[in-house]
Motif scaffolding. Structure first.
Motif, PDB file in Angstrom:
ATOM      1  N   LEU A   1       0.825  -1.211   0.000  1.00  0.00           N
ATOM      2  CA  LEU A   1       0.000   0.000   0.000  1.00  0.00           C
ATOM      3  C   LEU A   1       0.861   1.265   0.000  1.00  0.00           C
ATOM      4  CD1 LEU A   1      -2.925  -0.888   2.430  1.00  0.00           C
ATOM      5  CD2 LEU A   1      -2.928  -0.891  -0.060  1.00  0.00           C
ATOM      6  N   ASP A   2       2.025   1.214   0.623  1.00  0.00           N
ATOM      7  CA  ASP A   2       2.913   2.386   0.634  1.00  0.00           C
ATOM      8  C   ASP A   2       3.274   2.839  -0.773  1.00  0.00           C
ATOM      9  OD1 ASP A   2       2.973   2.649   3.376  1.00  0.00           O
ATOM     10  OD2 ASP A   2       4.832   1.499   3.621  1.00  0.00           O
ATOM     11  N   TYR A   3       3.361   1.913  -1.704  1.00  0.00           N
ATOM     12  CA  TYR A   3       3.767   2.258  -3.067  1.00  0.00           C
ATOM     13  C   TYR A   3       2.669   2.985  -3.849  1.00  0.00           C
ATOM     14  CZ  TYR A   3       8.015  -0.368  -2.418  1.00  0.00           C
ATOM     15  OH  TYR A   3       9.238  -0.797  -1.964  1.00  0.00           O
ATOM     16  N   ILE A   4       1.452   2.975  -3.355  1.00  0.00           N
ATOM     17  CA  ILE A   4       0.387   3.746  -4.018  1.00  0.00           C
ATOM     18  C   ILE A   4       0.788   5.215  -4.092  1.00  0.00           C
ATOM     19  CG2 ILE A   4      -1.979   4.619  -3.758  1.00  0.00           C
ATOM     20  CD1 ILE A   4      -2.740   1.871  -2.650  1.00  0.00           C
ATOM     21  N   TYR A   5       1.423   5.701  -3.039  1.00  0.00           N
ATOM     22  CA  TYR A   5       1.786   7.115  -2.971  1.00  0.00           C
ATOM     23  C   TYR A   5       2.990   7.459  -3.841  1.00  0.00           C
ATOM     24  CZ  TYR A   5      -1.567   6.929   0.760  1.00  0.00           C
ATOM     25  OH  TYR A   5      -2.715   6.737   1.468  1.00  0.00           O
ATOM     26  N   HIS A   6       3.617   6.463  -4.462  1.00  0.00           N
ATOM     27  CA  HIS A   6       4.721   6.724  -5.387  1.00  0.00           C
ATOM     28  C   HIS A   6       4.212   6.984  -6.806  1.00  0.00           C
ATOM     29  CE1 HIS A   6       7.915   4.516  -2.752  1.00  0.00           C
ATOM     30  NE2 HIS A   6       7.142   5.317  -2.057  1.00  0.00           N
ATOM     31  N   VAL A   7       2.920   6.752  -7.028  1.00  0.00           N
ATOM     32  CA  VAL A   7       2.331   6.954  -8.355  1.00  0.00           C
ATOM     33  C   VAL A   7       1.479   8.218  -8.298  1.00  0.00           C
ATOM     34  CG1 VAL A   7       0.852   5.971 -10.137  1.00  0.00           C
ATOM     35  CG2 VAL A   7       2.290   4.464  -8.739  1.00  0.00           C
ATOM     36  N   ASP A   8       1.866   9.213  -9.080  1.00  0.00           N
ATOM     37  CA  ASP A   8       1.128  10.483  -9.094  1.00  0.00           C
ATOM     38  C   ASP A   8      -0.324  10.254  -9.509  1.00  0.00           C
ATOM     39  OD1 ASP A   8       3.378  11.880  -8.347  1.00  0.00           O
ATOM     40  OD2 ASP A   8       3.945  12.372 -10.410  1.00  0.00           O
ATOM     41  N   ASN A   9      -1.230  10.940  -8.842  1.00  0.00           N
ATOM     42  CA  ASN A   9      -2.667  10.928  -9.132  1.00  0.00           C
ATOM     43  C   ASN A   9      -3.365   9.608  -8.817  1.00  0.00           C
ATOM     44  OD1 ASN A   9      -2.607  13.628 -10.101  1.00  0.00           O
ATOM     45  ND2 ASN A   9      -1.776  12.862 -12.020  1.00  0.00           N
ATOM     46  N   LEU A  10      -2.709   8.712  -8.111  1.00  0.00           N
ATOM     47  CA  LEU A  10      -3.360   7.488  -7.644  1.00  0.00           C
ATOM     48  C   LEU A  10      -3.605   7.662  -6.159  1.00  0.00           C
ATOM     49  CD1 LEU A  10      -4.256   4.671  -8.587  1.00  0.00           C
ATOM     50  CD2 LEU A  10      -2.025   3.818  -7.892  1.00  0.00           C
ATOM     51  N   ARG A  11      -4.826   7.359  -5.711  1.00  0.00           N
ATOM     52  CA  ARG A  11      -5.130   7.602  -4.304  1.00  0.00           C
ATOM     53  C   ARG A  11      -5.725   6.379  -3.640  1.00  0.00           C
ATOM     54  NH1 ARG A  11     -10.371  10.545  -2.889  1.00  0.00           N
ATOM     55  NH2 ARG A  11     -11.832   9.502  -4.252  1.00  0.00           N
ATOM     56  N   TRP A  12      -5.567   6.332  -2.352  1.00  0.00           N
ATOM     57  CA  TRP A  12      -6.065   5.261  -1.498  1.00  0.00           C
ATOM     58  C   TRP A  12      -7.281   5.758  -0.736  1.00  0.00           C
ATOM     59  CZ3 TRP A  12      -6.215   0.403   0.088  1.00  0.00           C
ATOM     60  CH2 TRP A  12      -6.584   0.119   1.383  1.00  0.00           C
ATOM     61  N   VAL A  13      -8.344   4.954  -0.702  1.00  0.00           N
ATOM     62  CA  VAL A  13      -9.515   5.259   0.114  1.00  0.00           C
ATOM     63  C   VAL A  13      -9.713   4.085   1.061  1.00  0.00           C
ATOM     64  CG1 VAL A  13     -11.995   5.645   0.131  1.00  0.00           C
ATOM     65  CG2 VAL A  13     -10.614   6.656  -1.664  1.00  0.00           C
TER      66      VAL A  13
END
Length: 92
Positions: free
Chosen positions: A34-46
């Motif tokens: 899940l930490d790697y989600i924040y390495h991709v611009d414009n991808l967000r976690w809900v």
């Protein structure tokens, strides 16, 4: 030659197919990916309250946006609950 981590590669590919939001429940076994989600611009976690709600949210997102719905849960009994939402999405 450049290298990329498996977690980053996974989310980059998900982004490339048009998904912009990932739904799910964080837990011990999925925190590092899940930490790697924040390495991709414009991808967000809900984050969701439980696995069934996450499955319903991913289903609704897929229907509205016309792209796959992405659901991430952790290991445990919540997976059985998430399967109810996934089965419901496939039954329509």
């Amino acid at each position: 030659m450049t290298t990329i981590t498996l977690g980053r590669y996974l989310w980059e590919r998900v982004y490339q197919i048009g998904v912009r939001t990932i739904f799910g429940v964080p837990g011990d076994f999925n925190l590092q990916p899940l930490d790697y989600i924040y390495h991709v611009d414009n991808l967000r976690w809900v984050g969701n309250q439980n696995e069934l709600n996450a499955a319903y949210a991913a289903d609704g997102y897929a229907r509205i946006k016309g792209v796959p719905g992405v659901l991430v849960t952790t290991h445990g009994v919540g997976e059985l609950s998430a399967l109810n939402g996934v089965a419901g999405a496939l039954s329509e």
